[in-house]
Design a protein around this motif. Structure first.
Motif, PDB file in Angstrom:
ATOM      1  N   THR A  86      40.313  52.835  60.040  1.00  0.00           N
ATOM      2  CA  THR A  86      40.206  52.102  58.121  1.00  0.00           C
ATOM      3  C   THR A  86      40.218  52.750  57.305  1.00  0.00           C
ATOM      4  N   GLY A  87      39.327  53.931  57.202  1.00  0.00           N
ATOM      5  CA  GLY A  87      38.312  54.268  56.037  1.00  0.00           C
ATOM      6  C   GLY A  87      39.911  55.280  55.441  1.00  0.00           C
ATOM      7  N   ARG A  88      38.874  56.277  54.866  1.00  0.00           N
ATOM      8  CA  ARG A  88      39.550  58.084  54.813  1.00  0.00           C
ATOM      9  C   ARG A  88      39.232  59.056  55.886  1.00  0.00           C
ATOM     10  N   VAL A  89      40.000  59.596  56.522  1.00  0.00           N
ATOM     11  CA  VAL A  89      39.546  60.908  57.409  1.00  0.00           C
ATOM     12  C   VAL A  89      40.597  62.218  56.917  1.00  0.00           C
ATOM     13  N   SER A  90      39.704  63.133  56.676  1.00  0.00           N
ATOM     14  CA  SER A  90      40.171  63.984  55.821  1.00  0.00           C
ATOM     15  C   SER A  90      39.545  66.040  57.330  1.00  0.00           C
ATOM     16  N   THR A  91      40.805  66.361  57.674  1.00  0.00           N
ATOM     17  CA  THR A  91      39.902  67.111  58.645  1.00  0.00           C
ATOM     18  C   THR A  91      39.884  68.985  57.880  1.00  0.00           C
ATOM     19  N   GLY A  92      40.925  68.922  56.238  1.00  0.00           N
ATOM     20  CA  GLY A  92      40.872  69.957  55.643  1.00  0.00           C
ATOM     21  C   GLY A  92      40.147  70.283  54.670  1.00  0.00           C
ATOM     22  N   ASP A  93      40.287  71.972  53.990  1.00  0.00           N
ATOM     23  CA  ASP A  93      39.466  72.195  53.644  1.00  0.00           C
ATOM     24  C   ASP A  93      39.684  71.747  51.618  1.00  0.00           C
ATOM     25  N   GLY A  94      39.192  71.173  50.770  1.00  0.00           N
ATOM     26  CA  GLY A  94      39.597  71.098  49.332  1.00  0.00           C
ATOM     27  C   GLY A  94      40.142  69.939  49.271  1.00  0.00           C
ATOM     28  N   GLY A 117      41.312  52.338  77.626  1.00  0.00           N
ATOM     29  CA  GLY A 117      41.758  53.431  77.202  1.00  0.00           C
ATOM     30  C   GLY A 117      41.615  54.713  77.211  1.00  0.00           C
ATOM     31  N   THR A 118      42.167  55.464  77.100  1.00  0.00           N
ATOM     32  CA  THR A 118      41.758  57.010  76.742  1.00  0.00           C
ATOM     33  C   THR A 118      42.540  57.150  75.707  1.00  0.00           C
ATOM     34  N   THR A 119      41.568  57.571  74.678  1.00  0.00           N
ATOM     35  CA  THR A 119      42.011  58.025  73.391  1.00  0.00           C
ATOM     36  C   THR A 119      41.907  59.543  72.957  1.00  0.00           C
ATOM     37  N   ARG A 120      42.406  60.286  72.716  1.00  0.00           N
ATOM     38  CA  ARG A 120      42.841  61.792  72.917  1.00  0.00           C
ATOM     39  C   ARG A 120      43.171  62.709  71.579  1.00  0.00           C
ATOM     40  N   ALA A 121      42.691  63.136  70.679  1.00  0.00           N
ATOM     41  CA  ALA A 121      43.128  64.490  69.508  1.00  0.00           C
ATOM     42  C   ALA A 121      42.837  65.971  69.596  1.00  0.00           C
ATOM     43  N   SER A 122      44.040  66.262  70.461  1.00  0.00           N
ATOM     44  CA  SER A 122      43.590  67.704  71.437  1.00  0.00           C
ATOM     45  C   SER A 122      44.199  68.399  70.225  1.00  0.00           C
ATOM     46  N   GLY A 123      45.351  68.328  69.453  1.00  0.00           N
ATOM     47  CA  GLY A 123      45.914  69.587  68.585  1.00  0.00           C
ATOM     48  C   GLY A 123      44.866  69.872  67.584  1.00  0.00           C
ATOM     49  N   ASP A 124      44.648  70.991  66.656  1.00  0.00           N
ATOM     50  CA  ASP A 124      43.741  71.522  65.863  1.00  0.00           C
ATOM     51  C   ASP A 124      44.101  70.306  64.506  1.00  0.00           C
ATOM     52  N   ARG A 125      42.734  69.792  63.952  1.00  0.00           N
ATOM     53  CA  ARG A 125      43.099  68.912  62.823  1.00  0.00           C
ATOM     54  C   ARG A 125      43.549  67.772  63.119  1.00  0.00           C
ATOM     55  N   ASP A 136      43.236  56.173  55.259  1.00  0.00           N
ATOM     56  CA  ASP A 136      44.269  57.411  54.725  1.00  0.00           C
ATOM     57  C   ASP A 136      43.463  58.656  55.359  1.00  0.00           C
ATOM     58  N   VAL A 137      44.286  59.197  56.163  1.00  0.00           N
ATOM     59  CA  VAL A 137      44.595  60.818  56.962  1.00  0.00           C
ATOM     60  C   VAL A 137      45.359  61.412  56.267  1.00  0.00           C
ATOM     61  N   ALA A 138      44.115  62.779  56.224  1.00  0.00           N
ATOM     62  CA  ALA A 138      44.582  64.052  55.378  1.00  0.00           C
ATOM     63  C   ALA A 138      44.110  65.179  56.452  1.00  0.00           C
ATOM     64  N   THR A 139      45.429  65.903  57.246  1.00  0.00           N
ATOM     65  CA  THR A 139      45.165  66.741  57.939  1.00  0.00           C
ATOM     66  C   THR A 139      45.207  68.553  57.119  1.00  0.00           C
ATOM     67  N   GLY A 140      45.126  68.636  55.830  1.00  0.00           N
ATOM     68  CA  GLY A 140      45.890  70.178  55.466  1.00  0.00           C
ATOM     69  C   GLY A 140      44.377  70.004  54.555  1.00  0.00           C
ATOM     70  N   ASP A 141      44.844  71.550  53.782  1.00  0.00           N
ATOM     71  CA  ASP A 141      43.929  71.782  52.719  1.00  0.00           C
ATOM     72  C   ASP A 141      44.297  71.117  51.473  1.00  0.00           C
ATOM     73  N   SER A 142      43.732  71.197  50.539  1.00  0.00           N
ATOM     74  CA  SER A 142      43.912  71.342  49.556  1.00  0.00           C
ATOM     75  C   SER A 142      44.917  70.243  48.745  1.00  0.00           C
ATOM     76  N   ASN A 143      44.085  68.972  49.480  1.00  0.00           N
ATOM     77  CA  ASN A 143      44.777  67.654  49.107  1.00  0.00           C
ATOM     78  C   ASN A 143      44.570  67.268  47.768  1.00  0.00           C
ATOM     79  N   THR A 144      45.603  66.375  47.045  1.00  0.00           N
ATOM     80  CA  THR A 144      44.696  66.533  45.471  1.00  0.00           C
ATOM     81  C   THR A 144      45.183  65.229  45.092  1.00  0.00           C
ATOM     82  N   GLY A 145      46.594  64.462  45.936  1.00  0.00           N
ATOM     83  CA  GLY A 145      46.438  63.641  45.488  1.00  0.00           C
ATOM     84  C   GLY A 145      47.353  62.132  46.864  1.00  0.00           C
TER      85      GLY A 145
END
Length: 148
Positions: A86-94, A117-125, A136-145
């Motif tokens: 329910t909050g913010r998750v960011s796996t990227g840089d910047g 249940g089984t919950t898996r996040a198997s890929g990078d980021r 709010d979920v961001a998985t890339g770099d340099s997210n600005t808005g």
């Protein structure tokens, strides 16, 4: 139950049936006292075997499915939640986005993990949730808005 476990269970049942048949033969063809003594010895041997099987079972490592839900963040910089995000998750840089759009909503009354249940996040980021992602979920770099 595994194939090996089923096989061992059937072997145990067959041995038990043969022992029972053997004791009945002793009662019918020999005498009750001899059958009683043999039954006592067989009972002692079976109880020791059961003790050995119990100790063996206790020493086995627990399997993940035996311990309840499995939540695994397997990828590099991945995030996993067994229930809701329910909050913010960011796996990227910047990540330069503004702060979260608001406070996270309170968890629902049934906020425990998803049963079985089984919950898996198997890929990078990667990001995974057992139920809902309302933040709010961001998985890339340099997210600005904005939301990604």
């Amino acid at each position: 139950m595994t194939r090996r476990g089923r096989k061992l269970a059937w072997i145990g049942a067959a041995v038990g049936a043969l022992l029972t048949a053997g004791l009945i033969v002793l009662v019918v063809f020999v005498d009750l006292e001899t059958a009683n003594q043999v039954a006592g010895i067989v009972g002692a041997i079976v109880s020791l075997a059961a003790l050995g099987v119990s100790v063996y079972a206790l020493l086995q490592p627990l399997r993940p499915d035996a311990t309840g839900p499995v939540n695994a963040a397997e990828g590099t910089r991945s995030v996993v939640a067994g229930r809701d995000i329910t909050g913010r998750v960011s796996t990227g840089d910047g990540d330069r986005r503004a702060t979260s759009p608001g406070p996270a909503s309170p968890a629902p009354p049934d906020s425990g993990p998803v049963p079985g249940g089984t919950t898996r996040a198997s890929g990078d980021r990667s990001v995974a949730a057992g139920r809902d992602i309302s933040g709010d979920v961001a998985t890339g770099d340099s997210n600005t808005g904005g939301s990604s």
